[in-house]
Write a protein that holds these residues in place. Structure first.
Motif, mmCIF file in Angstrom:
data_model
loop_
_atom_site.group_PDB
_atom_site.id
_atom_site.type_symbol
_atom_site.label_atom_id
_atom_site.label_comp_id
_atom_site.label_asym_id
_atom_site.label_seq_id
_atom_site.Cartn_x
_atom_site.Cartn_y
_atom_site.Cartn_z
ATOM 1 N N GLU A 98 0.830 -1.205 0.000
ATOM 2 C CA GLU A 98 0.000 0.000 0.000
ATOM 3 C C GLU A 98 0.863 1.252 0.000
ATOM 4 N N LEU A 99 1.857 1.284 0.865
ATOM 5 C CA LEU A 99 2.743 2.446 0.930
ATOM 6 C C LEU A 99 3.561 2.585 -0.347
ATOM 7 N N ALA A 100 4.037 1.453 -0.877
ATOM 8 C CA ALA A 100 4.831 1.499 -2.104
ATOM 9 C C ALA A 100 4.001 2.023 -3.274
ATOM 10 N N SER A 101 2.747 1.605 -3.358
ATOM 11 C CA SER A 101 1.892 2.057 -4.457
ATOM 12 C C SER A 101 1.520 3.521 -4.315
ATOM 13 N N LEU A 102 1.295 3.978 -3.079
ATOM 14 C CA LEU A 102 0.940 5.381 -2.860
ATOM 15 C C LEU A 102 2.101 6.319 -3.146
ATOM 16 N N GLY A 172 10.310 13.634 -21.606
ATOM 17 C CA GLY A 172 10.947 12.543 -20.863
ATOM 18 C C GLY A 172 10.422 12.458 -19.450
ATOM 19 N N GLY A 173 10.175 13.641 -18.845
ATOM 20 C CA GLY A 173 9.633 13.643 -17.502
ATOM 21 C C GLY A 173 8.231 13.079 -17.463
ATOM 22 N N GLU A 174 7.432 13.416 -18.499
ATOM 23 C CA GLU A 174 6.084 12.874 -18.554
ATOM 24 C C GLU A 174 6.107 11.372 -18.718
ATOM 25 N N SER A 175 7.034 10.892 -19.562
ATOM 26 C CA SER A 175 7.127 9.444 -19.781
ATOM 27 C C SER A 175 7.515 8.725 -18.502
ATOM 28 N N ALA A 176 8.432 9.317 -17.739
ATOM 29 C CA ALA A 176 8.855 8.697 -16.485
ATOM 30 C C ALA A 176 7.708 8.662 -15.485
ATOM 31 N N LYS A 177 6.910 9.736 -15.461
ATOM 32 C CA LYS A 177 5.777 9.775 -14.537
ATOM 33 C C LYS A 177 4.744 8.717 -14.897
ATOM 34 N N GLU A 178 4.476 8.592 -16.224
ATOM 35 C CA GLU A 178 3.487 7.602 -16.652
ATOM 36 C C GLU A 178 3.977 6.192 -16.361
ATOM 37 N N SER A 179 5.299 5.976 -16.492
ATOM 38 C CA SER A 179 5.866 4.665 -16.170
ATOM 39 C C SER A 179 5.714 4.373 -14.683
ATOM 40 N N VAL A 183 3.561 1.327 -12.711
ATOM 41 C CA VAL A 183 4.094 0.477 -11.640
ATOM 42 C C VAL A 183 3.227 0.605 -10.392
ATOM 43 N N GLY A 184 2.805 1.833 -10.079
ATOM 44 C CA GLY A 184 1.949 2.048 -8.924
ATOM 45 C C GLY A 184 0.632 1.299 -9.032
ATOM 46 N N ILE A 185 0.044 1.277 -10.239
ATOM 47 C CA ILE A 185 -1.209 0.558 -10.445
ATOM 48 C C ILE A 185 -1.013 -0.935 -10.217
ATOM 49 N N MET A 186 0.093 -1.470 -10.718
ATOM 50 C CA MET A 186 0.364 -2.897 -10.519
ATOM 51 C C MET A 186 0.538 -3.218 -9.035
ATOM 52 N N LEU A 187 1.189 -2.311 -8.299
ATOM 53 C CA LEU A 187 1.363 -2.514 -6.863
ATOM 54 C C LEU A 187 0.020 -2.442 -6.131
#
Length: 209
Positions: A98-102, A172-179, A183-187
């Motif tokens: 939960e903390l990792a995803s948040l 590039g910053g937007e791409s990193a945020k979307e990535s 990951v957050g959604i998977m967590l």
């Protein structure tokens, strides 16, 4: 024969349900507010660890106050201790996820994706306890969950892109945020599976004690 379960008033049951619902809704939102510049000022593992220690101490005091020394000794019997320790580990893993995803998604998105508990719990109840849902119930659960998930994804992506555009963010910053969002959604989904598994196993196990 086991004693009959105590009956509680409808008002008390509604009050407990409302309290539980509000606390669970505020929980991820409060955690999100502790982030500084998108990062936690503490190690994510320290929170569930502190929670486990505090829960352990409070539970020991409550059992001793209510049941005395004999009741306190009963909770240390090897067989139930082993069973409930496994359940505790499952929930502790869920707290860490939960903390990792948040750290990657907002509290609102996290709360919306947690609605997948409806489908996952229904599936686990089928596998673990043999409790089946009707075809109509499955259709309603799937449609409700998909609608909430799509809405959450679109709102969060649009919000992040607007923030990047107003702040002069790069592609590039937007791409990193979307990535990081992916990951957050998977967590989040993994946390939901772990929590649902712990709840179903607990429901099945508690009836034996």
């Amino acid at each position: 024969a086991k004693p009959a379960a105590p009956q509680h008033s409808l008002a008390l049951q509604a009050g407990v349900l409302a309290f539980f619902t509000v606390t669970r809704a505020l929980h991820p939102l409060i955690i999100s507010q502790t982030k500084v510049n998108g990062r936690y000022p503490h190690e994510p593992l320290s929170v569930p660890l502190a929670e486990c220690v505090l829960t352990f101490v409070v539970a020991q005091v409550m059992v001793f106050a209510k049941s005395g020394m004999q009741g306190w000794r009963d909770i240390w019997r090897p067989r139930p201790m082993a069973v409930f320790s496994i359940i505790a580990v499952i929930f502790a893993i869920g707290d860490f996820l939960e903390l990792a995803s948040l750290g990657s998604v907002s509290g609102t998105v996290y709360q919306l994706f947690c609605q997948s508990k409806l489908i996952i719990t229904a599936g686990l109840l089928w596998v673990v306890k043999g409790t089946r849902q009707t075809g109509l119930q499955w259709i309603l659960l799937v449609l409700l969950t998909l609608a909430l998930c799509v809405d959450a994804i679109m709102r969060d992506i649009l919000m992040r892109r607007n923030e990047a555009a107003s702040g002069g963010g790069t592609a590039g910053g937007e791409s990193a945020k979307e990535s990081g969002f992916s990951v957050g959604i998977m967590l989040v989904l993994l946390k939901v599976v772990i929590s649902c598994l712990g709840a179903v196993v607990s429901d099945k196990t508690f009836k034996g004690y």
